[in-house]
Design a protein around this motif. Structure first.
Motif, PDB file in Angstrom:
ATOM      1  N   PHE A 406       0.836  -1.192   0.000  1.00  0.00           N
ATOM      2  CA  PHE A 406       0.000   0.000   0.000  1.00  0.00           C
ATOM      3  C   PHE A 406       0.876   1.248   0.000  1.00  0.00           C
ATOM      4  O   PHE A 406       2.081   1.194   0.266  1.00  0.00           O
ATOM      5  N   GLY A 407       0.262   2.375  -0.324  1.00  0.00           N
ATOM      6  CA  GLY A 407       0.900   3.681  -0.241  1.00  0.00           C
ATOM      7  C   GLY A 407       0.005   4.627   0.529  1.00  0.00           C
ATOM      8  O   GLY A 407      -1.206   4.422   0.632  1.00  0.00           O
ATOM      9  N   PHE A 408       0.614   5.661   1.103  1.00  0.00           N
ATOM     10  CA  PHE A 408      -0.183   6.633   1.833  1.00  0.00           C
ATOM     11  C   PHE A 408       0.307   8.043   1.494  1.00  0.00           C
ATOM     12  O   PHE A 408       1.441   8.252   1.087  1.00  0.00           O
ATOM     13  N   GLY A 409      -0.578   9.008   1.663  1.00  0.00           N
ATOM     14  CA  GLY A 409      -0.243  10.396   1.421  1.00  0.00           C
ATOM     15  C   GLY A 409      -1.276  11.295   2.051  1.00  0.00           C
ATOM     16  O   GLY A 409      -2.406  10.862   2.342  1.00  0.00           O
ATOM     17  N   LEU A 411      -3.346  15.170   2.007  1.00  0.00           N
ATOM     18  CA  LEU A 411      -3.849  16.130   1.036  1.00  0.00           C
ATOM     19  C   LEU A 411      -2.940  17.353   0.938  1.00  0.00           C
ATOM     20  O   LEU A 411      -2.919  18.030  -0.098  1.00  0.00           O
ATOM     21  N   ARG A 412      -2.221  17.651   2.000  1.00  0.00           N
ATOM     22  CA  ARG A 412      -1.343  18.819   1.979  1.00  0.00           C
ATOM     23  C   ARG A 412      -0.097  18.597   1.123  1.00  0.00           C
ATOM     24  O   ARG A 412       0.609  19.549   0.793  1.00  0.00           O
ATOM     25  N   ASP A 413       0.214  17.333   0.798  1.00  0.00           N
ATOM     26  CA  ASP A 413       1.422  16.997   0.047  1.00  0.00           C
ATOM     27  C   ASP A 413       1.058  16.587  -1.372  1.00  0.00           C
ATOM     28  O   ASP A 413      -0.094  16.262  -1.676  1.00  0.00           O
ATOM     29  N   ASP A 414       2.065  16.567  -2.230  1.00  0.00           N
ATOM     30  CA  ASP A 414       1.829  16.198  -3.634  1.00  0.00           C
ATOM     31  C   ASP A 414       2.493  14.868  -3.987  1.00  0.00           C
ATOM     32  O   ASP A 414       2.844  14.629  -5.130  1.00  0.00           O
ATOM     33  N   TYR A 415       2.709  14.017  -2.970  1.00  0.00           N
ATOM     34  CA  TYR A 415       3.378  12.751  -3.230  1.00  0.00           C
ATOM     35  C   TYR A 415       2.711  11.622  -2.441  1.00  0.00           C
ATOM     36  O   TYR A 415       1.942  11.857  -1.503  1.00  0.00           O
ATOM     37  N   ILE A 416       3.028  10.400  -2.847  1.00  0.00           N
ATOM     38  CA  ILE A 416       2.576   9.174  -2.183  1.00  0.00           C
ATOM     39  C   ILE A 416       3.802   8.378  -1.772  1.00  0.00           C
ATOM     40  O   ILE A 416       4.723   8.189  -2.575  1.00  0.00           O
ATOM     41  N   ILE A 417       3.847   7.929  -0.535  1.00  0.00           N
ATOM     42  CA  ILE A 417       4.929   7.056  -0.064  1.00  0.00           C
ATOM     43  C   ILE A 417       4.457   5.615  -0.208  1.00  0.00           C
ATOM     44  O   ILE A 417       3.545   5.178   0.499  1.00  0.00           O
ATOM     45  N   ASP A 418       5.034   4.919  -1.165  1.00  0.00           N
ATOM     46  CA  ASP A 418       4.685   3.509  -1.376  1.00  0.00           C
ATOM     47  C   ASP A 418       5.530   2.636  -0.458  1.00  0.00           C
ATOM     48  O   ASP A 418       6.759   2.775  -0.426  1.00  0.00           O
ATOM     49  N   LEU A 419       4.906   1.743   0.268  1.00  0.00           N
ATOM     50  CA  LEU A 419       5.593   0.875   1.223  1.00  0.00           C
ATOM     51  C   LEU A 419       5.741  -0.529   0.665  1.00  0.00           C
ATOM     52  O   LEU A 419       4.827  -1.064   0.026  1.00  0.00           O
TER      53      LEU A 419
END
Length: 438
Positions: A406-409, A411-419
């Protein structure tokens, strides 16, 4: 004519069939079975074939049963030792007092695994190569000597040149400056302490190991006659003898002790389960492009929290979570156009060599579920929830992919951290050699 059917007792079966059946039993059940007759009691107490079968059925696919203790120990004793070692397998986290600022603290994550005739403990840390590589540095080996005693050797420096295959426990030809013999003690089921075995790590050059006072503690006897009486009085005074013994014991302990005890707690739920798909240890690239470890846990009231693992200066329990949610309700794909836009307008944080993989492959990256999360602001300042705080500062999403990652992010950021997974089926993934500049 109907032939009479004569029932067979268990003792009528061939020995190999009996051993095969009995190897499925737990030792406590086997002990109860042994009470049925003297023959089975003798089998339980002395039959090496039975205990070898028990050991081989439980651990034969993980280690070489006949190599432990040089093949010279009883398999009944081996079963007891391996049963305790089995509780070590998996991930543990170091905790305790913060080391001195001048000392480099060891990585907090430790991984125990089976070797051919030993257990290996390795410190696990993120590599510095801007990728998903994981550094695995063995530092602890646990085995059994041919005499049956448990022996544990620790390499405090974690030197890569120490080859575990060469650790012949019976004739370990290394000095105490290289490896230190330690005790590994369980405190409950999920807490172990590794501490130096002072009974064996003795400096042979240290005097007064039994508390005697040597003649040169205070130098040579005085030359002048007027000082002789005072010298002899000091030597024979009971209080002086006790003080000297205390001083010598303090000096001896200072010479002998090479490391402070280390405490480790087990990360029990380190892998996902069907009912808890986000649970466990994960790794991902952060916004500064460094690799970090994450622990996602489910609490007793139905919530999920994610924390970083790797802060050397504070215990894990004091970390504010990166994200949390009180609800486990996933929204299934297809998502609404608004949610698709939230997902598609964000870039995936990946190592440089994977930067071209913007569009995930169908099998690995297609979003199958989505979950609402909050940042730690809501947890630390709960009174601000839903009031004056801009929702974009605290709201986020989890996007679960078809392959289970899964990935999480937010709304304030423009990226997703994929785990990604740190380990699968008991094996670390993406391990790299520490000598590769990591």
């Amino acid at each position: 004519m109907i032939e009479a059917v004569i029932p067979l007792s268990f003792g009528d079966f061939p020995d190999d069939v009996q051993l095969c059946v009995l190897s499925f039993l737990h030792p406590s059940d086997l002990a109860a079975f042994a009470c049925t007759c003297k023959r089975f009691e003798a089998l339980y107490r002395h039959d090496q074939r039975l205990w070898f079968s028990l050991c081989h059925r439980r651990w034969g696919s993980k280690t070489l049963i006949n190599k432990w203790g040089g093949g010279k120990i009883s398999y009944r004793h081996l079963y007891r030792v391996l049963d305790e070692y089995d509780a070590l397998i998996g991930f543990w986290r170091r905790f305790g007092d913060t080391p001195a600022p001048a000392a480099a603290p060891p990585p907090p994550l430790v991984f125990f695994e089976w070797g051919p005739f030993y257990i290996t403990g390795s410190r696990v840390s993120p590599s510095k190569n801007m990728g998903y590589g994981v550094i695995k540095k063995p530092f602890l080996w646990m085995s059994i000597a041919p005499g049956g005693e448990v022996v544990n050797y620790l390499d405090p420096e974690g030197r890569a040149e120490v080859n575990a295959e060469d650790l012949v426990i019976a004739e370990l030809g290394v000095s105490e400056n290289e490896l230190i013999q330690v005790n590994v003690s369980f405190i409950g089921e999920c807490h172990v302490v590794v501490e130096e075995n002072l009974e064996v790590n003795v400096d042979p050059s240290s005097p007064n190991l039994r508390g005697e006072v040597s003649g040169d503690v205070y130098g040579s006897p005085p030359d002048q006659m007027k000082e002789i009486y005072q010298y002899l009085a000091n030597k024979t005074s009971p209080s002086s003898r006790r003080q000297r013994r205390r001083e010598k014991e303090k000096q001896r302990q200072g010479r002998m002790r090479k490391l402070e005890p280390e405490n480790f707690v087990k990360i029990v739920n380190c892998s996902p389960k069907p009912s808890r798909p986000l649970q466990g240890l994960w790794k991902g690239i952060c916004d500064d492009m460094s690799l970090n470890f994450y622990l996602v846990s489910y609490d007793d009231v139905g919530g999920i929290a994610c924390r970083k693992v790797g802060d050397f200066h504070r215990p894990l329990t004091y970390h504010g979570p990166i994200f949390w949610t009180p609800s486990l309700t996933f929204f299934d794909s297809p998502l609404s156009p608004e949610e698709d836009d939230i997902y598609n307008c964000r870039a995936h944080l990946r190592p440089a060599d994977e930067s071209q993989e913007i569009i995930p492959t169908p099998d690995n990256g297609v979003v199958s579920h989505m979950l609402y999360i909050n940042s730690s602001y809501d947890l630390v300042i709960p009174d601000l929830v839903g009031t004056t705080v801009n929702p974009r500062q605290v709201e986020g999403r989890i996007w679960q992919y078809r392959n289970g990652t899964f990935g999480f992010g937010f709304l304030r950021d423009d990226y997703i951290i994929d785990l990604k997974h740190i380990a699968i089926n008991g094996h670390l993934l993406d391990t790299v050699e520490p000598s590769n500049g990591c």
